[in-house]
Write a protein that holds these residues in place. Structure first.
Motif, PDB file in Angstrom:
ATOM      1  N   ILE A  52     -13.556  13.566  20.241  1.00 42.10           N
ATOM      2  CA  ILE A  52     -12.763  12.124  19.663  1.00 42.10           C
ATOM      3  C   ILE A  52     -13.940  12.295  17.923  1.00 42.10           C
ATOM      4  CG2 ILE A  52     -12.634  10.136  19.698  1.00 42.10           C
ATOM      5  CD1 ILE A  52     -11.500  11.439  22.236  1.00 42.10           C
ATOM      6  N   SER A  53     -12.912  11.674  17.221  1.00 47.60           N
ATOM      7  CA  SER A  53     -13.348  11.227  15.781  1.00 47.60           C
ATOM      8  C   SER A  53     -13.005  10.207  15.799  1.00 47.60           C
ATOM      9  CB  SER A  53     -11.974  12.455  14.955  1.00 47.60           C
ATOM     10  OG  SER A  53     -12.220  13.743  14.955  1.00 47.60           O
ATOM     11  N   THR A  54     -13.801   9.285  15.346  1.00 44.40           N
ATOM     12  CA  THR A  54     -14.056   7.869  15.128  1.00 44.40           C
ATOM     13  C   THR A  54     -14.530   7.730  13.885  1.00 44.40           C
ATOM     14  OG1 THR A  54     -15.064   6.272  15.829  1.00 44.40           O
ATOM     15  CG2 THR A  54     -16.346   7.449  15.605  1.00 44.40           C
ATOM     16  N   TRP A  55     -13.691   6.596  13.678  1.00 48.44           N
ATOM     17  CA  TRP A  55     -14.025   5.631  11.376  1.00 48.44           C
ATOM     18  C   TRP A  55     -14.747   4.444  11.834  1.00 48.44           C
ATOM     19  CZ3 TRP A  55     -10.246   8.723  13.363  1.00 48.44           C
ATOM     20  CH2 TRP A  55      -9.550  10.246  12.667  1.00 48.44           C
ATOM     21  N   ALA A  56     -15.752   4.355  10.758  1.00 48.65           N
ATOM     22  CA  ALA A  56     -16.594   3.281  11.067  1.00 48.65           C
ATOM     23  C   ALA A  56     -16.577   2.731   9.079  1.00 48.65           C
ATOM     24  CB  ALA A  56     -17.598   3.134  11.503  1.00 48.65           C
ATOM     25  N   ILE A  57     -16.490   1.583   9.298  1.00 48.43           N
ATOM     26  CA  ILE A  57     -16.537   0.798   7.735  1.00 48.43           C
ATOM     27  C   ILE A  57     -17.735  -0.097   8.235  1.00 48.43           C
ATOM     28  CG2 ILE A  57     -14.680   0.962   7.032  1.00 48.43           C
ATOM     29  CD1 ILE A  57     -14.218  -2.383   7.489  1.00 48.43           C
ATOM     30  N   ALA A  58     -18.636  -0.588   6.794  1.00 51.25           N
ATOM     31  CA  ALA A  58     -19.353  -1.851   6.336  1.00 51.25           C
ATOM     32  C   ALA A  58     -19.080  -2.775   5.364  1.00 51.25           C
ATOM     33  CB  ALA A  58     -21.088  -0.879   7.167  1.00 51.25           C
ATOM     34  N   THR A  59     -19.597  -3.808   5.652  1.00 45.97           N
ATOM     35  CA  THR A  59     -19.065  -4.581   4.527  1.00 45.97           C
ATOM     36  C   THR A  59     -20.425  -4.849   3.849  1.00 45.97           C
ATOM     37  OG1 THR A  59     -19.599  -6.640   5.653  1.00 45.97           O
ATOM     38  CG2 THR A  59     -17.653  -5.225   6.232  1.00 45.97           C
ATOM     39  N   ARG A  60     -20.064  -5.416   2.948  1.00 39.27           N
ATOM     40  CA  ARG A  60     -21.751  -6.646   2.030  1.00 39.27           C
ATOM     41  C   ARG A  60     -21.910  -7.232   2.892  1.00 39.27           C
ATOM     42  NH1 ARG A  60     -20.694 -11.479   0.817  1.00 39.27           N
ATOM     43  NH2 ARG A  60     -18.775 -11.862   0.276  1.00 39.27           N
ATOM     44  N   PRO A  61     -23.675  -7.104   2.670  1.00 37.80           N
ATOM     45  CA  PRO A  61     -23.711  -8.294   2.814  1.00 37.80           C
ATOM     46  C   PRO A  61     -23.604  -9.851   3.005  1.00 37.80           C
ATOM     47  CG  PRO A  61     -25.451  -6.747   2.375  1.00 37.80           C
ATOM     48  CD  PRO A  61     -24.546  -7.030   1.514  1.00 37.80           C
ATOM     49  N   GLN A  62     -23.461 -10.425   4.604  1.00 43.86           N
ATOM     50  CA  GLN A  62     -22.952 -12.253   4.061  1.00 43.86           C
ATOM     51  C   GLN A  62     -23.069 -12.883   5.209  1.00 43.86           C
ATOM     52  OE1 GLN A  62     -18.326 -11.820   4.633  1.00 43.86           O
ATOM     53  NE2 GLN A  62     -18.881  -9.245   4.568  1.00 43.86           N
ATOM     54  N   PRO A  63     -24.417 -12.934   5.364  1.00 45.71           N
ATOM     55  CA  PRO A  63     -25.149 -13.469   6.626  1.00 45.71           C
ATOM     56  C   PRO A  63     -24.069 -15.041   7.017  1.00 45.71           C
ATOM     57  CG  PRO A  63     -26.252 -13.603   4.984  1.00 45.71           C
ATOM     58  CD  PRO A  63     -25.587 -12.546   4.486  1.00 45.71           C
ATOM     59  N   ARG A  64     -23.836 -15.486   6.118  1.00 49.28           N
ATOM     60  CA  ARG A  64     -23.675 -16.881   6.188  1.00 49.28           C
ATOM     61  C   ARG A  64     -22.238 -16.870   6.662  1.00 49.28           C
ATOM     62  NH1 ARG A  64     -25.535 -19.638   1.006  1.00 49.28           N
ATOM     63  NH2 ARG A  64     -28.123 -20.057   1.378  1.00 49.28           N
ATOM     64  N   LYS A  65     -21.405 -15.915   6.780  1.00 47.83           N
ATOM     65  CA  LYS A  65     -20.229 -15.609   7.082  1.00 47.83           C
ATOM     66  C   LYS A  65     -20.429 -15.246   8.679  1.00 47.83           C
ATOM     67  CE  LYS A  65     -17.473 -15.829   2.746  1.00 47.83           C
ATOM     68  NZ  LYS A  65     -16.612 -15.271   2.510  1.00 47.83           N
ATOM     69  N   LEU A  66     -20.368 -15.066   9.497  1.00 46.67           N
ATOM     70  CA  LEU A  66     -21.163 -14.366  10.392  1.00 46.67           C
ATOM     71  C   LEU A  66     -20.874 -15.053  11.744  1.00 46.67           C
ATOM     72  CD1 LEU A  66     -24.511 -12.252  10.486  1.00 46.67           C
ATOM     73  CD2 LEU A  66     -22.026 -11.357  10.147  1.00 46.67           C
ATOM     74  N   TRP A  67     -20.281 -14.366  12.433  1.00 48.27           N
ATOM     75  CA  TRP A  67     -19.626 -15.172  14.240  1.00 48.27           C
ATOM     76  C   TRP A  67     -21.182 -15.930  14.670  1.00 48.27           C
ATOM     77  CZ3 TRP A  67     -19.182 -10.591  12.803  1.00 48.27           C
ATOM     78  CH2 TRP A  67     -19.510  -9.635  13.389  1.00 48.27           C
ATOM     79  N   PRO A  68     -20.954 -16.486  15.312  1.00 41.37           N
ATOM     80  CA  PRO A  68     -21.827 -17.357  15.905  1.00 41.37           C
ATOM     81  C   PRO A  68     -22.843 -16.294  16.691  1.00 41.37           C
ATOM     82  CG  PRO A  68     -20.696 -19.050  16.710  1.00 41.37           C
ATOM     83  CD  PRO A  68     -19.579 -17.745  15.464  1.00 41.37           C
ATOM     84  N   GLN A  69     -24.551 -16.438  17.490  1.00 42.55           N
ATOM     85  CA  GLN A  69     -25.255 -15.518  17.814  1.00 42.55           C
ATOM     86  C   GLN A  69     -24.797 -13.822  16.880  1.00 42.55           C
ATOM     87  OE1 GLN A  69     -27.424 -16.850  19.589  1.00 42.55           O
ATOM     88  NE2 GLN A  69     -26.139 -19.000  19.500  1.00 42.55           N
ATOM     89  N   ALA A  70     -24.265 -13.616  16.186  1.00 36.15           N
ATOM     90  CA  ALA A  70     -23.807 -12.228  15.597  1.00 36.15           C
ATOM     91  C   ALA A  70     -23.570 -11.040  16.748  1.00 36.15           C
ATOM     92  CB  ALA A  70     -24.882 -11.919  14.267  1.00 36.15           C
ATOM     93  N   ALA A  71     -22.822 -11.955  17.989  1.00 40.65           N
ATOM     94  CA  ALA A  71     -23.221 -10.810  18.797  1.00 40.65           C
ATOM     95  C   ALA A  71     -22.198  -9.428  18.760  1.00 40.65           C
ATOM     96  CB  ALA A  71     -22.111 -12.115  20.151  1.00 40.65           C
ATOM     97  N   PHE A  72     -22.694  -9.324  19.659  1.00 38.47           N
ATOM     98  CA  PHE A  72     -21.935  -7.605  19.639  1.00 38.47           C
ATOM     99  C   PHE A  72     -20.251  -7.853  19.810  1.00 38.47           C
ATOM    100  CE2 PHE A  72     -25.488  -4.244  20.689  1.00 38.47           C
ATOM    101  CZ  PHE A  72     -26.039  -4.415  19.586  1.00 38.47           C
ATOM    102  N   ILE A  73     -19.534  -7.010  19.481  1.00 37.49           N
ATOM    103  CA  ILE A  73     -17.808  -7.789  19.750  1.00 37.49           C
ATOM    104  C   ILE A  73     -17.032  -6.215  20.075  1.00 37.49           C
ATOM    105  CG2 ILE A  73     -15.519  -8.133  19.556  1.00 37.49           C
ATOM    106  CD1 ILE A  73     -17.819 -10.291  18.813  1.00 37.49           C
ATOM    107  N   TRP A  74     -16.753  -5.589  21.318  1.00 34.31           N
ATOM    108  CA  TRP A  74     -15.902  -4.552  21.613  1.00 34.31           C
ATOM    109  C   TRP A  74     -14.551  -5.248  22.710  1.00 34.31           C
ATOM    110  CZ3 TRP A  74     -16.411  -1.658  25.967  1.00 34.31           C
ATOM    111  CH2 TRP A  74     -17.649  -1.656  26.684  1.00 34.31           C
ATOM    112  N   GLU A  75     -13.715  -4.736  22.508  1.00 36.67           N
ATOM    113  CA  GLU A  75     -12.378  -4.510  23.369  1.00 36.67           C
ATOM    114  C   GLU A  75     -11.845  -4.154  23.898  1.00 36.67           C
ATOM    115  OE1 GLU A  75      -9.235  -5.280  20.740  1.00 36.67           O
ATOM    116  OE2 GLU A  75      -9.734  -2.796  19.827  1.00 36.67           O
ATOM    117  N   ALA A  76     -11.314  -4.631  25.652  1.00 33.92           N
ATOM    118  CA  ALA A  76     -10.769  -3.604  26.680  1.00 33.92           C
ATOM    119  C   ALA A  76      -9.496  -3.240  26.697  1.00 33.92           C
ATOM    120  CB  ALA A  76     -10.326  -4.533  28.024  1.00 33.92           C
TER     121      ALA A  76
END
Length: 403
Positions: free
Chosen positions: A256-280
């Motif tokens: 499989i081929s996959t793609w990814a990005i990373a943003t600039r650091p923005q710790p104050r804009k993260l969601w609570p607990q910085a939990a891993f997010i993935w979807e079904a």
């Protein structure tokens, strides 16, 4: 020997963080060891650390050098949740095997975290919650069934209905499963740290060295290398990632081929607990934060390995991933500061192939497919080191080539 694959392209986010240098030497003469490990990515590094701790003499070789293959492209969501939901895996391989695969995966995460802490490897380790969001593969009601399947297996899981999901995490979805006990880390720092531990215990690291042929007998395995010298070992471990070695059986896998990005650091804009997010969903979107507050997001997987085509799609796929991330978290600055692509393998069940190759008891292979590569590397280090030490791992059959 392996079909050579350009395993990644672009600039993975981990290049922003300094990993310790791992010194290697040229192989100038024939050599002997208890175990030869082919590959110095995360799988080979875990194997080298465990085997040297067990007192074996170890040689590691890699045709590129340490930490230069697909390890640097991983997004390192180190989760026990397998790509295949437990409720789905039960239908594929039966309840007891599916439950045991999930339990072993959870155990691997806790034993890996403990090992990293015991060895004092600085890889920005943190323990992390994860949210598995309702998607095209599992609806909200099916997520409830999945939560119950996990509880039946002794794996804690909490179903979040839309309102608490929105209130606690700011995510607008039909439901999610909340899990605890996963880990985030820097994969390059981890791999380098493990190799340096093995080096302290007198492992010999040679690169760039390419294995060309493998010949095994009842007592030893002899590996010829490009350039002349041979390495004789009692056991060989193939930790070559997705560059598949001819001697390894053609398992039911696809690349499989996959793609990814990373943003600039923005710790104050993260969601609570910085939990891993993935979807079904298939393919699924996934996101995590780095220790300094960047957001890594990936997905958009496609079923092919044409490297040129894969690389041409980086800009388009990055824009798609950023748009999806923005819909999930509108407050984030989703502009990619890093964008990269890579190839990985996957199997129908999502389980890896680990263990001795049929009819070649001294040649062990680690094929840690799917989105749990680092978790599977830990399981492999436990199963293969037990086998080399003359012991049986109770779960070896779950992951064996002849399963």
């Amino acid at each position: 020997m392996p079909r050579q694959v350009d395993l990644r392209t672009g600039r993975p986010v981990w290049s922003a963080y300094r990993a310790p240098a791992v010194p290697t030497t040229a192989l100038t003469r024939d050599a002997k060891a208890d175990v030869l490990i082919v590959g110095m990515g995360v799988s080979g590094a875990m194997m080298a650390e465990v085997l040297t701790a067990d007192g074996h003499s170890v040689i590691c070789i890699d045709r590129r050098g340490p930490v230069k293959g697909s390890t640097a492209a991983t997004t390192a969501l180190v989760e026990f949740e397998l790509d295949q939901p437990l409720s789905v895996l039960i239908k594929m391989i039966g309840e007891s095997k599916a439950q045991q695969a999930w339990r072993r995966s959870r155990l691997a995460i806790s034993s890996l975290a403990g090992r990293i802490e015991d060895l004092a490897i600085d890889c920005r380790l943190s323990r992390t919650q994860s949210l598995y969001l309702a998607g095209a593969m599992l609806s909200a009601s099916e997520l409830r069934d999945e939560t119950e399947a996990r509880r039946q297996a002794g794996i804690a899981a909490t179903y979040l209905a839309p309102q608490p999901l929105a209130e606690r995490y700011g995510i607008d979805r039909n439901g999610a499963i909340l899990s605890h006990g996963n880990i985030a880390l820097d994969p390059r720092k981890l791999t380098a740290g493990l190799l340096l531990k093995a080096l302290e215990r007198k492992a010999r690291l040679h690169a760039p060295i390419e294995a060309t042929t493998i010949e095994d007998s009842a007592d030893v395995v002899v590996v010829a290398t490009k350039g002349g010298p041979t390495i004789t070992a009692r056991h060989v471990v193939l930790a070559t990632g997705y560059e598949l070695v001819d001697i390894v059986p053609a398992a039911a896998h696809r690349i499989i081929s996959t793609w990814a990005i990373a943003t600039r650091p923005q710790p104050r804009k993260l969601w609570p607990q910085a939990a891993f997010i993935w979807e079904a969903s298939e393919p699924y979107l996934y996101a995590r934060a780095t220790a300094d507050g960047r957001v890594i997001c990936g997905g958009e997987d496609e079923d092919f390995i044409d490297e040129a085509r894969r690389d041409e799609l980086i800009a388009d796929k990055s824009a798609r991933i950023a748009a999806k991330l923005s819909r999930l978290f509108p407050r984030l600055d989703v502009r990619p500061e890093f964008a990269w692509t890579g190839s990985f393998g996957t199997t129908t069940t999502g389980l890896p192939y680990i263990g001795a190759i049929p009819r070649h008891p001294r040649i062990h292979a680690v094929m840690g497919y799917g989105g749990n590569g680092i978790t599977f590397s830990r399981i492999a280090s436990e199963i293969v080191s037990a086998s080399i030490g003359g012991f049986d791992d109770t779960d070896a059959g779950l992951f064996a080539f002849n399963r």
